[in-house]
Design an enzyme around this catalytic site. Structure first.
Site, PDB file in Angstrom:
ATOM      1  N   HIS A 144      -4.360   2.505  -3.764  1.00 43.47           N
ATOM      2  CA  HIS A 144      -3.862   3.139  -2.541  1.00 43.47           C
ATOM      3  C   HIS A 144      -3.167   2.079  -1.704  1.00 43.47           C
ATOM      4  CE1 HIS A 144      -3.784   6.173   0.697  1.00 43.47           C
ATOM      5  NE2 HIS A 144      -3.924   5.126   1.502  1.00 43.47           N
ATOM      6  N   CYS A 145      -1.884   2.283  -1.449  1.00 43.28           N
ATOM      7  CA  CYS A 145      -1.086   1.316  -0.688  1.00 43.28           C
ATOM      8  C   CYS A 145      -1.097   1.727   0.779  1.00 43.28           C
ATOM      9  CB  CYS A 145       0.346   1.267  -1.214  1.00 43.28           C
ATOM     10  SG  CYS A 145       1.409   0.120  -0.299  1.00 43.28           S
TER      11      CYS A 145
END
Length: 303
Positions: A138-139
């Site tokens: 997850h960025c």
């Protein structure tokens, strides 16, 4: 249906044909933390473009050929950076985009949050609130998960961040050297190492503060995102996700560097760096994967 197609803009039809799974609504992050992070990232990207527009006329004469060359190169880097940034957030990468079987297959798992069967290499993300196909991570800077459908745009985005920051640092360095040569004193040194404090105490002008602060930011981002790109390029070449590389050391899906690249960047992987909207179909669907030593999906179809 006919009325909808007639009233639809031709530009929108072309865009949907190239990127059918893109949605502007999907590009908006789900949580407040992600929204704030994306806002900061967007502002910084736009400021990078603003910096080039301010610095270039002060370094090169606008009538010179070198000015237009640098301006076109800077625009190319900026468009690819911002375009891939938007595409990574708006492309559908969840298991909702595919039809999942009702019976739990071997190697699959059941997601209690989504209440669906989850294919191999897919994981549920609490921030996104969905299962992501071939989830990598997850960025927070993009406010979304990087997975099967948008890993191409993520890789291109961080690559162009590194290129644009080093380019902006190079352009600003010429102006900084010129300013230091004319005003080499204690105030200049303070502004170079602590531009925020120098601006707060009135030691530098706003434009000098902006150039000094952005030069330091660009140099810092260059090292960070170059290291990040090299790391992700390595795991792509190895046919892994971040989860498989860090926790398991698993290379069960390694099909060789060329097939691994095509599995992420698509069949036209050598063109994806040109423009974010260049079509490059992925050979897989994010659900079925071939283990190392087995024929590829294309070879299985040919048989």
């Amino acid at each position: 249906m006919v009325k909808h197609l007639i009233g639809e803009s031709p530009y929108r039809r072309i865009f949907n044909a190239m990127i059918p799974s893109f949605s502007w609504r999907r590009a908006v992050p789900r949580t407040a933390v992600d929204r704030f992070s994306v806002l900061v990232s967007t502002c910084e990207i736009l400021v990078e473009g603003l910096e080039l527009s301010i610095v270039l006329p002060r370094v090169y004469a606008e009538s010179a050929l070198s000015y237009w060359f640098c301006a076109i190169l800077g625009l190319f880097l900026f468009v690819n950076l911002f375009g891939n940034f938007i595409m990574a957030m708006g492309v559908e990468n969840s298991s909702r985009s595919v039809v999942l079987p009702a019976v739990l297959k071997p190697g699959w798992s059941y997601c209690h949050s989504c209440q669906t069967n989850s294919p191999p290499r897919a994981f549920h993300c609490s921030e996104c609130g969905k299962c992501v196909l071939k989830r990598d991570h997850h960025c927070i800077f993009m406010g979304c998960c990087i997975g099967h459908a948008n890993q191409r745009y993520y890789l291109m985005c961080i690559m162009y961040i590194g290129l644009l920051t080093v380019y902006a640092s190079y352009i600003s360095a010429d102006l900084a050297v010129q300013c230091i040569g004319e005003n080499l004193n204690l105030t200049t040194l303070i502004a170079s190492f602590t531009p925020v404090l120098a601006w707060m105490y009135g030691l530098v002008q706003p434009l000098s503060f902006f150039i000094a602060f952005q030069s330091g930011t660009c140099l810092y981002c260059f090292f960070i995102f170059t290291a990040l790109f090299l790391y992700h390029a390595l795991i792509v070449l190895r046919g892994q996700t971040t989860h498989e590389f860090r926790r398991l050391g698993d290379r069960s899906y390694d099909q060789g560097w060329l097939r691994n690249i095509r599995g992420v960047l698509g069949t036209r992987w050598y063109f994806v760096w040109v423009f974010p909207l260049v079509t490059s179909p992925l050979p897989g669907d994010g659900v079925h994967f071939v283990e190392s030593g087995s024929p590829s999906l294309e070879e299985v179809k040919d048989l």
